[in-house]
Write an enzyme that holds these catalytic residues in place. Structure first.
Site, PDB file in Angstrom:
ATOM      1  N   THR A   1       0.832  -1.195   0.000  1.00 48.22           N
ATOM      2  CA  THR A   1       0.000   0.000   0.000  1.00 48.22           C
ATOM      3  C   THR A   1       0.864   1.240   0.000  1.00 48.22           C
ATOM      4  O   THR A   1       1.898   1.263   0.662  1.00 48.22           O
ATOM      5  CB  THR A   1      -0.846   0.010   1.280  1.00 48.22           C
ATOM      6  OG1 THR A   1      -1.721  -1.092   1.233  1.00 48.22           O
ATOM      7  CG2 THR A   1      -1.632   1.293   1.422  1.00 48.22           C
TER       8      THR A   1
ATOM      9  N   ARG B   1     -14.327  -7.420   0.764  1.00 45.29           N
ATOM     10  CA  ARG B   1     -13.306  -7.252   1.812  1.00 45.29           C
ATOM     11  C   ARG B   1     -12.643  -5.880   1.716  1.00 45.29           C
ATOM     12  O   ARG B   1     -12.286  -5.437   0.642  1.00 45.29           O
ATOM     13  CB  ARG B   1     -12.252  -8.346   1.673  1.00 45.29           C
ATOM     14  CG  ARG B   1     -11.097  -8.275   2.670  1.00 45.29           C
ATOM     15  CD  ARG B   1      -9.898  -7.524   2.130  1.00 45.29           C
ATOM     16  NE  ARG B   1      -8.710  -7.684   2.971  1.00 45.29           N
ATOM     17  CZ  ARG B   1      -7.625  -6.912   2.903  1.00 45.29           C
ATOM     18  NH1 ARG B   1      -7.575  -5.921   2.037  1.00 45.29           N
ATOM     19  NH2 ARG B   1      -6.596  -7.143   3.674  1.00 45.29           N
TER      20      ARG B   1
ATOM     21  N   GLY C   1      -9.403  -3.713   3.753  1.00 42.13           N
ATOM     22  CA  GLY C   1      -8.291  -3.913   4.670  1.00 42.13           C
ATOM     23  C   GLY C   1      -8.165  -2.771   5.650  1.00 42.13           C
ATOM     24  O   GLY C   1      -9.153  -2.105   5.997  1.00 42.13           O
ATOM     25  N   ASP C   2      -6.949  -2.554   6.103  1.00 36.74           N
ATOM     26  CA  ASP C   2      -6.671  -1.498   7.063  1.00 36.74           C
ATOM     27  C   ASP C   2      -6.624  -0.118   6.416  1.00 36.74           C
ATOM     28  O   ASP C   2      -6.879   0.896   7.061  1.00 36.74           O
ATOM     29  CB  ASP C   2      -5.329  -1.762   7.750  1.00 36.74           C
ATOM     30  CG  ASP C   2      -4.178  -1.860   6.750  1.00 36.74           C
ATOM     31  OD1 ASP C   2      -4.384  -2.397   5.643  1.00 36.74           O
ATOM     32  OD2 ASP C   2      -3.073  -1.392   7.078  1.00 36.74           O
TER      33      ASP C   2
ATOM     34  N   THR D   1       1.273  -0.049   6.629  1.00 38.32           N
ATOM     35  CA  THR D   1       1.149  -0.907   5.460  1.00 38.32           C
ATOM     36  C   THR D   1       1.386  -2.337   5.900  1.00 38.32           C
ATOM     37  O   THR D   1       2.080  -2.573   6.892  1.00 38.32           O
ATOM     38  CB  THR D   1       2.152  -0.500   4.361  1.00 38.32           C
ATOM     39  OG1 THR D   1       2.106  -1.450   3.290  1.00 38.32           O
ATOM     40  CG2 THR D   1       3.574  -0.447   4.889  1.00 38.32           C
ATOM     41  N   GLY D   2       0.801  -3.284   5.181  1.00 44.42           N
ATOM     42  CA  GLY D   2       1.036  -4.678   5.529  1.00 44.42           C
ATOM     43  C   GLY D   2      -0.227  -5.503   5.524  1.00 44.42           C
ATOM     44  O   GLY D   2      -1.148  -5.226   4.750  1.00 44.42           O
TER      45      GLY D   2
ATOM     46  N   GLY E   1      -3.371  -6.211   6.214  1.00 43.61           N
ATOM     47  CA  GLY E   1      -4.439  -5.353   6.695  1.00 43.61           C
ATOM     48  C   GLY E   1      -5.478  -6.045   7.550  1.00 43.61           C
ATOM     49  O   GLY E   1      -6.022  -5.444   8.478  1.00 43.61           O
TER      50      GLY E   1
HETATM   51  C1  SD4 Z   1      -4.516  -4.478   2.747  1.00 47.68           C
HETATM   52  N1  SD4 Z   1      -2.939  -3.087   3.819  1.00 47.68           N
HETATM   53  O1  SD4 Z   1      -5.513  -4.304   2.085  1.00 47.68           O
HETATM   54  C2  SD4 Z   1      -3.456  -3.498   2.559  1.00 47.68           C
HETATM   55  C3  SD4 Z   1      -2.419  -4.126   1.746  1.00 47.68           C
HETATM   56  C4  SD4 Z   1      -1.232  -3.473   2.074  1.00 47.68           C
HETATM   57  O2  SD4 Z   1       0.306  -2.428   2.664  1.00 47.68           O
HETATM   58  O3  SD4 Z   1      -0.229  -3.271   2.064  1.00 47.68           O
HETATM   59  N2  SD4 Z   1      -0.981  -2.738   2.767  1.00 47.68           N
HETATM   60  O4  SD4 Z   1      -4.356  -5.403   3.540  1.00 47.68           O
END
Ligand code: SD4
Length: 326
Positions: free
Chosen positions: A187, A215, A217-218, A238-239, A241
Site C-alpha cells: 500500500t 473485503r 483492509g486497514d 502498510t502490511g 491489513g
Molecule cells: C490491505 N494493507 O488491504 C493493505 C495491503 C497493504 O500495505 O499493504 N498494505 O491489507
C-alpha cells in the site's frame, strides 16, 4: 528546529513522493500533497498493488481502498472496495470535502463518484486477468478459499464473465494458505506537513489478492491505515491489513507521541502491540511528529529491510531510508 515542509511515503514509491514534494515546495497544502502524491501511484499502478489492474478478488475484480485525513480539521474521507473508478484517493477527498460522511463503500461509492464527475470504467487489465486465471486454476476456483474448508467439486468460479471459461481444466486441490508475499502488501501510505504546519495523511491500495469480494483492509480505516492530528503529528501503516486493522496502529502511534513518545518509540509500540498477538504478521508503521522528526518500524519481512522515502528541505533530493524489521 522545525523540519517542514516534509513528506514521507511507504516503500520505494519515489514518484509519488516527488510529486507530493512539488506541491509542498510550491506552498501547497499537506492535504493536496497527499492526494496528488497518492494519485500518481494509482496512475502508475505502483508495484501492481496500488490502483487499477492489480490484486483481483475471488471474482477477478480489482477494487480500491483509500483514505485521506486532514489533521487541521480532523476530517476524514475514505472509500472501501470502490468499484470501477480509478481515482480512489480523489474520491476519498470528495467524501472529505463534499459530504458529512467519512467512509463510502462498494457500488454506492461508485455511484457517488460518478455523481461527482468521475469516469466509470473497468479496473481489469490483461495482467489482472492473468493473475486471476492462474489463481483460479490452481485453486479449483473455490469461493471459500479464505475459509479453510474443503473444496466443493460442484462449485465453479464466480460470475466473472470476462474470465470464467468452463473449458479451462482445473486442478482439484485447494491451496488453503495465502502465500506470504511482501509484494501482496504494498500500500502507499503518506504523511505530510506543509509550510503552515498543517498535517495530513493518506493511503491508497488495491488490497489483498484473491480477497472475498467486499473485503476491505486497514488502509481505508481511520487510525489504522493512517491518522493525522495537527497537535501531534501523523502516522501511516502498510502490511497485512486483516490483522493490522484490529490494532489501529496509526492511531496508537499518534497517541503515543501525544503522550511524549519519540516517533521511534511510537512506531515500535504500535508494531509490538500487533506482534504480541500475531507473531507472524507482516507490516510497517511510519510516524512523524509535528516538528518533522520521523521514524519507521516493521515486522515480518524476513531479512528484507522496510524502505520508505523522505523528502524535506534538509536535502536537495528525496532520500530512501531502510529499517531492519523485528
Ligand atoms: C490491505 N494493507 O488491504 C493493505 C495491503 C497493504 O500495505 O499493504 N498494505 O491489507
Amino acid at each position: 528546529a522545525l523540519n517542514k515542509p516534509i513528506v514521507i511515503t511507504t516503500w520505494n514509491f519515489v514518484n509519488s513522493t516527488i510529486s507530493a514534494w512539488e506541491v509542498l515546495k510550491g506552498g501547497g497544502t499537506a492535504l493536496d500533497a497527499i492526494e496528488h502524491g497518492a494519485s500518481v501511484c494509482e496512475d502508475q499502478q505502483c508495484d501492481g498493488t496500488v490502483g487499477y489492474g492489480g490484486s483481483p478478488d475471488e471474482d477477478g475484480e480489482t477494487t480500491l481502498d483509500a483514505l485521506i485525513m486532514d489533521g487541521r480539521t480532523m476530517n476524514v474521507g475514505a472509500v472501501g472496495a470502490l468499484r470501477r473508478i480509478k481515482n480512489a484517493i480523489a474520491v476519498a477527498r470528495h467524501v472529505l470535502e463534499n459530504t458529512k460522511h467519512s467512509i463510502l463503500v462498494g457500488s454506492q461509492a461508485t455511484q457517488f463518484a460518478v455523481q461527482m464527475g468521475f469516469n466509470e470504467q473497468s479496473l481489469t487489465t490483461p495482467e489482472s486477468k492473468k493473475l486471476w486465471t492462474t489463481w483460479a486454476n490452481e485453486n479449483n476456483c473455490q469461493p471459500n478459499f479464505w475459509m479453510n474448508v474443503e473444496p466443493d467439486p460442484n462449485k465453479y468460479c464466480g460470475p466473472y464473465h470476462h474470465v470464467y471459461d468452463k473449458t479451462v481444466k482445473r486442478k482439484s486441490k485447494l491451496q488453503h494458505n495465502m502465500k506470504v508475499d511482501r509484494y501482496n502488501h504494498d500500500t502507499i501510505g503518506m504523511v505530510a506537513i506543509d509550510k503552515n504546519g498543517d498535517i495530513a495523511a493518506g493511503t491508497s491500495t488495491n488490497g489483498a489478492k484473491y480477497k472475498i469480494p467486499g473485503r476491505i483492509g486497514d488502509s481505508p480505516i481511520p487510525g489504522s491505515g493512517a491518522y493525522a492530528d495537527n497537535e501531534v503529528g501523523a502516522a501511516t501503516a502498510t502490511g497485512d491489513g486483516d490483522i493490522m486493522l484490529r490494532f489501529l496502529p496509526s492511531f496508537l502511534a499518534v497517541e503515543e507521541m501525544r503522550r511524549g513518545a519519540t516517533p521511534l518509540n511510537a512506531v515500535e509500540t504500535a508494531i509490538k502491540r500487533i506482534a504480541k498477538h500475531y507473531s507472524n504478521f507482516m507490516g510497517a508503521v511510519i510516524a512523524v511528529n509535528k516538528n518533522g522528526n520521523y521514524s519507521a518500524a516493521c515486522h515480518g519481512l524476513g531479512d528484507l529491510p522496510f524502505p520508505f522515502v523522505v523528502y524535506d528541505s534538509s536535502n536537495k533530493e528525496y532520500q530512501i531510508h531502510k529499517v531492519k524489521c523485528s
